[in-house]
Design an enzyme around this catalytic site. Structure first.
Site, PDB file in Angstrom:
ATOM      1  N   ASP A 102       0.880  -1.171   0.000  1.00  0.00           N
ATOM      2  CA  ASP A 102       0.000   0.000   0.000  1.00  0.00           C
ATOM      3  C   ASP A 102       0.910   1.211   0.000  1.00  0.00           C
ATOM      4  O   ASP A 102       1.604   1.467   0.990  1.00  0.00           O
ATOM      5  CB  ASP A 102      -0.883  -0.015   1.256  1.00  0.00           C
ATOM      6  CG  ASP A 102      -1.775   1.221   1.353  1.00  0.00           C
ATOM      7  OD1 ASP A 102      -1.670   2.118   0.484  1.00  0.00           O
ATOM      8  OD2 ASP A 102      -2.583   1.293   2.304  1.00  0.00           O
ATOM      9  N   ILE A 103       0.945   1.959  -1.108  1.00  0.00           N
ATOM     10  CA  ILE A 103       1.925   3.042  -1.216  1.00  0.00           C
ATOM     11  C   ILE A 103       1.597   4.215  -0.293  1.00  0.00           C
ATOM     12  O   ILE A 103       2.423   5.103  -0.102  1.00  0.00           O
ATOM     13  CB  ILE A 103       2.145   3.523  -2.680  1.00  0.00           C
ATOM     14  CG1 ILE A 103       0.968   4.349  -3.206  1.00  0.00           C
ATOM     15  CG2 ILE A 103       2.466   2.342  -3.601  1.00  0.00           C
ATOM     16  CD1 ILE A 103       1.308   5.122  -4.479  1.00  0.00           C
ATOM     17  N   VAL A 112     -15.130  12.572 -12.657  1.00  0.00           N
ATOM     18  CA  VAL A 112     -15.399  13.974 -13.022  1.00  0.00           C
ATOM     19  C   VAL A 112     -16.582  14.543 -12.229  1.00  0.00           C
ATOM     20  O   VAL A 112     -16.551  15.686 -11.795  1.00  0.00           O
ATOM     21  CB  VAL A 112     -15.670  14.093 -14.545  1.00  0.00           C
ATOM     22  CG1 VAL A 112     -16.004  15.527 -14.912  1.00  0.00           C
ATOM     23  CG2 VAL A 112     -14.459  13.617 -15.331  1.00  0.00           C
ATOM     24  N   SER A 125       0.880  10.890 -16.778  1.00  0.00           N
ATOM     25  CA  SER A 125      -0.289  11.029 -17.647  1.00  0.00           C
ATOM     26  C   SER A 125      -0.106  12.234 -18.550  1.00  0.00           C
ATOM     27  O   SER A 125       0.544  13.206 -18.174  1.00  0.00           O
ATOM     28  CB  SER A 125      -1.538  11.222 -16.782  1.00  0.00           C
ATOM     29  OG  SER A 125      -2.622  11.648 -17.576  1.00  0.00           O
ATOM     30  N   TYR A 177      -5.945  15.719 -10.057  1.00  0.00           N
ATOM     31  CA  TYR A 177      -5.244  14.625 -10.727  1.00  0.00           C
ATOM     32  C   TYR A 177      -4.118  15.192 -11.602  1.00  0.00           C
ATOM     33  O   TYR A 177      -2.990  14.693 -11.591  1.00  0.00           O
ATOM     34  CB  TYR A 177      -6.232  13.812 -11.579  1.00  0.00           C
ATOM     35  CG  TYR A 177      -5.612  12.612 -12.254  1.00  0.00           C
ATOM     36  CD1 TYR A 177      -5.310  11.465 -11.529  1.00  0.00           C
ATOM     37  CD2 TYR A 177      -5.330  12.615 -13.616  1.00  0.00           C
ATOM     38  CE1 TYR A 177      -4.746  10.349 -12.139  1.00  0.00           C
ATOM     39  CE2 TYR A 177      -4.769  11.507 -14.241  1.00  0.00           C
ATOM     40  CZ  TYR A 177      -4.475  10.377 -13.497  1.00  0.00           C
ATOM     41  OH  TYR A 177      -3.915   9.294 -14.109  1.00  0.00           O
ATOM     42  N   THR A 222     -10.182   1.389 -18.227  1.00  0.00           N
ATOM     43  CA  THR A 222      -9.963   0.845 -16.882  1.00  0.00           C
ATOM     44  C   THR A 222     -11.094   1.359 -16.005  1.00  0.00           C
ATOM     45  O   THR A 222     -11.886   2.204 -16.421  1.00  0.00           O
ATOM     46  CB  THR A 222      -8.629   1.363 -16.295  1.00  0.00           C
ATOM     47  OG1 THR A 222      -8.679   2.804 -16.264  1.00  0.00           O
ATOM     48  CG2 THR A 222      -7.430   0.919 -17.108  1.00  0.00           C
TER      49      THR A 222
END
Length: 276
Positions: free
Chosen positions: A62-63, A96, A139, A193, A232
Protein backbone atom coordinates in the site's frame (compact mmCIF):
# COMPACT_ATOMS: atom_id res chain seq x y z
CA UNK A 1 20.10 -14.80 -1.71
CA UNK A 2 18.62 -15.21 -5.18
CA UNK A 3 20.59 -13.98 -8.18
CA UNK A 4 17.40 -13.98 -10.29
CA UNK A 5 16.50 -10.54 -11.69
CA UNK A 6 13.37 -9.07 -10.10
CA UNK A 7 10.68 -6.62 -11.26
CA UNK A 8 8.04 -4.91 -9.11
CA UNK A 9 4.86 -3.23 -10.37
CA UNK A 10 2.88 -1.13 -7.88
CA UNK A 11 -0.92 -1.06 -7.94
CA UNK A 12 -1.08 -4.04 -10.25
CA UNK A 13 -4.11 -6.13 -9.31
CA UNK A 14 -6.18 -4.56 -12.13
CA UNK A 15 -6.12 -2.11 -15.03
CA UNK A 16 -2.85 -0.96 -16.56
CA UNK A 17 -0.74 -2.35 -13.71
CA UNK A 18 -2.20 -5.82 -14.23
CA UNK A 19 -1.49 -5.60 -17.97
CA UNK A 20 2.12 -4.49 -17.23
CA UNK A 21 2.62 -7.54 -15.00
CA UNK A 22 1.17 -9.79 -17.72
CA UNK A 23 3.60 -8.39 -20.32
CA UNK A 24 6.60 -8.58 -17.98
CA UNK A 25 5.76 -12.21 -17.13
CA UNK A 26 6.08 -12.94 -20.84
CA UNK A 27 9.18 -10.81 -21.54
CA UNK A 28 11.23 -10.20 -18.37
CA UNK A 29 13.86 -12.84 -17.59
CA UNK A 30 13.19 -13.13 -13.87
CA UNK A 31 10.67 -12.85 -11.03
CA UNK A 32 7.78 -10.43 -11.49
CA UNK A 33 5.90 -9.16 -8.43
CA UNK A 34 2.27 -8.16 -8.69
CA UNK A 35 1.46 -5.91 -5.72
CA UNK A 36 -1.80 -4.66 -4.25
CA UNK A 37 -3.10 -3.02 -1.09
CA UNK A 38 -5.53 -5.86 -0.51
CA UNK A 39 -3.89 -9.33 -0.40
CA UNK A 40 -7.18 -11.01 -1.38
CA UNK A 41 -7.49 -8.97 -4.58
CA UNK A 42 -3.80 -9.42 -5.25
CA UNK A 43 -3.95 -13.20 -4.95
CA UNK A 44 -7.05 -13.24 -7.18
CA UNK A 45 -5.14 -11.30 -9.84
CA UNK A 46 -2.19 -13.70 -9.57
CA UNK A 47 -4.58 -16.65 -10.01
CA UNK A 48 -6.00 -15.06 -13.19
CA UNK A 49 -2.52 -14.82 -14.70
CA UNK A 50 -1.69 -18.35 -13.59
CA UNK A 51 -4.71 -19.51 -15.61
CA UNK A 52 -2.98 -17.92 -18.63
CA UNK A 53 0.11 -20.02 -17.90
CA UNK A 54 2.06 -17.12 -16.37
CA UNK A 55 3.84 -17.12 -13.02
CA UNK A 56 3.76 -13.77 -11.23
CA UNK A 57 4.58 -13.63 -7.52
CA UNK A 58 2.65 -11.54 -5.00
CA UNK A 59 3.67 -9.08 -2.31
CA UNK A 60 1.38 -6.76 -0.38
CA UNK A 61 2.03 -3.05 -0.95
CA UNK A 62 0.00 0.00 0.00
CA UNK A 63 1.93 3.04 -1.22
CA UNK A 64 0.05 5.24 1.30
CA UNK A 65 1.59 3.23 4.14
CA UNK A 66 5.29 3.72 4.86
CA UNK A 67 5.47 0.50 6.92
CA UNK A 68 4.10 -1.45 3.95
CA UNK A 69 6.69 0.14 1.62
CA UNK A 70 9.48 -0.67 4.07
CA UNK A 71 8.32 -4.27 4.44
CA UNK A 72 8.62 -4.69 0.66
CA UNK A 73 12.01 -2.94 0.72
CA UNK A 74 13.35 -5.31 3.40
CA UNK A 75 11.94 -8.35 1.57
CA UNK A 76 13.61 -7.37 -1.72
CA UNK A 77 16.91 -6.56 0.00
CA UNK A 78 16.98 -9.87 1.84
CA UNK A 79 15.76 -12.16 -0.94
CA UNK A 80 17.35 -10.51 -4.02
CA UNK A 81 19.86 -7.98 -2.70
CA UNK A 82 17.95 -5.23 -4.50
CA UNK A 83 15.76 -4.93 -7.59
CA UNK A 84 16.15 -4.54 -11.34
CA UNK A 85 12.87 -3.04 -12.54
CA UNK A 86 10.47 -0.77 -10.66
CA UNK A 87 7.22 0.38 -12.26
CA UNK A 88 5.41 2.98 -10.15
CA UNK A 89 1.92 2.51 -11.49
CA UNK A 90 -0.29 2.84 -8.38
CA UNK A 91 -2.56 5.85 -8.53
CA UNK A 92 -6.08 7.13 -7.92
CA UNK A 93 -8.48 9.57 -9.54
CA UNK A 94 -11.86 10.96 -8.53
CA UNK A 95 -14.57 10.74 -11.18
CA UNK A 96 -15.40 13.97 -13.02
CA UNK A 97 -18.84 14.25 -11.39
CA UNK A 98 -17.68 13.33 -7.89
CA UNK A 99 -19.20 15.72 -5.34
CA UNK A 100 -16.39 15.34 -2.79
CA UNK A 101 -15.13 18.87 -1.92
CA UNK A 102 -12.23 19.86 -4.18
CA UNK A 103 -9.86 20.44 -1.22
CA UNK A 104 -10.46 16.86 -0.06
CA UNK A 105 -9.95 15.53 -3.61
CA UNK A 106 -6.68 17.49 -3.79
CA UNK A 107 -5.35 16.16 -0.49
CA UNK A 108 -6.35 12.53 -1.14
CA UNK A 109 -5.15 12.50 -4.77
CA UNK A 110 -1.78 14.04 -4.00
CA UNK A 111 -1.30 11.82 -0.95
CA UNK A 112 -1.26 8.73 -3.16
CA UNK A 113 -0.20 9.87 -6.62
CA UNK A 114 2.61 12.19 -5.57
CA UNK A 115 3.60 11.61 -1.95
CA UNK A 116 2.99 7.83 -2.04
CA UNK A 117 4.96 7.45 -5.25
CA UNK A 118 7.74 9.59 -3.81
CA UNK A 119 7.89 7.43 -0.67
CA UNK A 120 8.20 4.27 -2.77
CA UNK A 121 11.06 5.90 -4.66
CA UNK A 122 12.82 7.07 -1.49
CA UNK A 123 12.79 3.52 -0.11
CA UNK A 124 13.32 1.49 -3.30
CA UNK A 125 15.52 3.61 -5.61
CA UNK A 126 18.62 2.96 -3.45
CA UNK A 127 18.00 -0.78 -4.04
CA UNK A 128 17.95 -0.52 -7.85
CA UNK A 129 20.88 -2.48 -9.25
CA UNK A 130 23.21 -1.34 -12.06
CA UNK A 131 21.42 -1.36 -15.44
CA UNK A 132 18.12 -1.15 -13.57
CA UNK A 133 15.03 0.48 -15.08
CA UNK A 134 12.53 2.71 -13.29
CA UNK A 135 9.23 3.77 -14.84
CA UNK A 136 6.93 6.32 -13.22
CA UNK A 137 3.48 6.12 -14.78
CA UNK A 138 2.30 9.70 -15.19
CA UNK A 139 -0.29 11.03 -17.65
CA UNK A 140 -0.72 13.37 -20.62
CA UNK A 141 -2.99 15.20 -18.19
CA UNK A 142 0.25 16.39 -16.55
CA UNK A 143 1.10 18.21 -19.81
CA UNK A 144 -2.31 19.78 -20.23
CA UNK A 145 -2.43 20.73 -16.53
CA UNK A 146 1.04 22.28 -16.84
CA UNK A 147 -0.23 24.41 -19.72
CA UNK A 148 -3.03 25.68 -17.48
CA UNK A 149 -0.66 26.75 -14.69
CA UNK A 150 0.49 30.37 -14.34
CA UNK A 151 3.68 31.30 -16.23
CA UNK A 152 5.51 31.45 -12.91
CA UNK A 153 4.50 27.90 -11.95
CA UNK A 154 5.23 26.60 -15.46
CA UNK A 155 8.73 28.04 -15.21
CA UNK A 156 9.32 26.31 -11.88
CA UNK A 157 8.00 22.96 -13.10
CA UNK A 158 10.07 23.11 -16.29
CA UNK A 159 13.25 24.16 -14.50
CA UNK A 160 16.29 21.91 -14.89
CA UNK A 161 17.49 22.88 -11.43
CA UNK A 162 14.33 22.48 -9.30
CA UNK A 163 15.06 20.32 -6.24
CA UNK A 164 12.92 17.61 -4.73
CA UNK A 165 12.37 19.78 -1.64
CA UNK A 166 11.15 22.65 -3.79
CA UNK A 167 8.79 20.32 -5.65
CA UNK A 168 7.42 18.93 -2.36
CA UNK A 169 6.81 22.50 -1.14
CA UNK A 170 4.90 23.33 -4.34
CA UNK A 171 2.75 20.17 -4.12
CA UNK A 172 2.02 20.93 -0.45
CA UNK A 173 1.15 24.53 -1.34
CA UNK A 174 -1.39 23.34 -3.94
CA UNK A 175 -3.20 21.30 -1.29
CA UNK A 176 -3.12 24.21 1.17
CA UNK A 177 -4.29 26.69 -1.49
CA UNK A 178 -7.30 24.47 -2.29
CA UNK A 179 -8.25 24.44 1.41
CA UNK A 180 -8.26 28.24 1.38
CA UNK A 181 -10.07 28.24 -2.01
CA UNK A 182 -7.32 30.40 -3.51
CA UNK A 183 -5.73 27.79 -5.80
CA UNK A 184 -6.92 29.40 -9.04
CA UNK A 185 -5.88 32.85 -7.86
CA UNK A 186 -2.47 31.33 -7.02
CA UNK A 187 -2.05 30.09 -10.60
CA UNK A 188 -3.09 26.44 -10.23
CA UNK A 189 -5.32 24.57 -12.68
CA UNK A 190 -8.62 23.14 -11.44
CA UNK A 191 -7.49 19.51 -11.55
CA UNK A 192 -6.11 17.63 -8.56
CA UNK A 193 -5.24 14.62 -10.73
CA UNK A 194 -3.44 16.87 -13.22
CA UNK A 195 -1.36 18.56 -10.51
CA UNK A 196 -0.54 15.19 -8.91
CA UNK A 197 0.79 13.97 -12.27
CA UNK A 198 2.76 17.20 -12.86
CA UNK A 199 4.38 16.19 -9.57
CA UNK A 200 5.17 12.69 -10.85
CA UNK A 201 6.66 13.93 -14.13
CA UNK A 202 8.80 16.61 -12.46
CA UNK A 203 9.86 14.17 -9.72
CA UNK A 204 11.05 11.80 -12.46
CA UNK A 205 13.14 14.55 -14.06
CA UNK A 206 14.72 15.34 -10.69
CA UNK A 207 15.39 11.66 -9.88
CA UNK A 208 17.07 11.11 -13.25
CA UNK A 209 19.31 14.12 -12.58
CA UNK A 210 20.22 12.73 -9.15
CA UNK A 211 21.08 9.34 -10.67
CA UNK A 212 23.37 11.14 -13.13
CA UNK A 213 25.11 12.93 -10.27
CA UNK A 214 25.38 10.06 -7.79
CA UNK A 215 25.33 6.83 -9.83
CA UNK A 216 26.53 7.80 -13.28
CA UNK A 217 28.42 4.54 -13.87
CA UNK A 218 25.41 2.37 -12.99
CA UNK A 219 23.58 2.92 -16.31
CA UNK A 220 20.17 3.12 -14.58
CA UNK A 221 17.46 4.62 -16.80
CA UNK A 222 14.47 6.36 -15.20
CA UNK A 223 11.55 7.87 -17.10
CA UNK A 224 7.97 9.05 -16.75
CA UNK A 225 5.34 8.04 -19.26
CA UNK A 226 1.73 8.38 -20.26
CA UNK A 227 0.03 5.06 -21.00
CA UNK A 228 -2.67 6.80 -23.02
CA UNK A 229 -6.44 6.83 -22.51
CA UNK A 230 -7.09 3.29 -21.37
CA UNK A 231 -10.30 1.37 -20.64
CA UNK A 232 -9.96 0.85 -16.88
CA UNK A 233 -12.12 1.43 -13.81
CA UNK A 234 -10.37 4.79 -13.59
CA UNK A 235 -10.95 6.06 -17.15
CA UNK A 236 -14.16 4.22 -17.97
CA UNK A 237 -15.41 2.17 -20.95
CA UNK A 238 -15.20 4.93 -23.60
CA UNK A 239 -11.40 5.12 -23.54
CA UNK A 240 -9.59 4.28 -26.78
CA UNK A 241 -6.92 1.79 -25.62
CA UNK A 242 -7.13 -1.66 -24.05
CA UNK A 243 -5.11 -2.18 -20.85
CA UNK A 244 -2.60 -4.30 -22.84
CA UNK A 245 -2.13 -1.38 -25.27
CA UNK A 246 -1.78 1.00 -22.31
CA UNK A 247 0.97 -1.21 -20.92
CA UNK A 248 3.11 -0.95 -24.09
CA UNK A 249 5.05 2.23 -23.28
CA UNK A 250 5.68 1.41 -19.59
CA UNK A 251 6.85 -2.09 -20.58
CA UNK A 252 9.05 -0.70 -23.35
CA UNK A 253 10.75 1.57 -20.78
CA UNK A 254 11.02 -1.24 -18.20
CA UNK A 255 12.78 -3.47 -20.74
CA UNK A 256 15.18 -0.97 -22.36
CA UNK A 257 18.23 -3.06 -23.34
CA UNK A 258 21.35 -2.93 -21.16
CA UNK A 259 23.35 -1.13 -23.88
CA UNK A 260 20.77 1.69 -24.16
CA UNK A 261 21.92 5.07 -22.87
CA UNK A 262 18.45 6.62 -23.13
CA UNK A 263 15.79 7.73 -22.87
CA UNK A 264 16.52 8.96 -19.35
CA UNK A 265 14.73 11.67 -17.38
CA UNK A 266 12.17 12.01 -20.18
CA UNK A 267 8.39 12.01 -20.48
CA UNK A 268 7.12 9.58 -23.11
CA UNK A 269 3.87 8.50 -24.69
CA UNK A 270 3.46 5.94 -27.48
CA UNK A 271 7.16 5.09 -27.01
CA UNK A 272 8.03 8.64 -28.09
CA UNK A 273 9.79 11.34 -26.06
CA UNK A 274 7.49 14.35 -25.58
CA UNK A 275 8.60 17.87 -24.79
CA UNK A 276 7.80 18.99 -21.25
Amino acid sequence: MSSVPVAVVTGSNKGIGFAIVRALCKQFPGDVYLTARDPGRGQEAVAKLQEEGLHPLFHQLDIDDLQSIRALRDFLKEKYGGLNVLVNNAGIAFKVHDTTPFAVQAEVTLKTNFFGTRNVCMELLPLVKPYGRVVNVSSMVSSSALGRCSQELQQKFRSDTITEDELVKLMTKFVEDTKKSVHEKEGWPNTAYGVSKIGVTVLSRIQARMLNEKRKGDHILLNACCPGWVRTDMAGPKATKSPDEGAETPVYLALLPSDADGPHGQFLSDKTVRSW
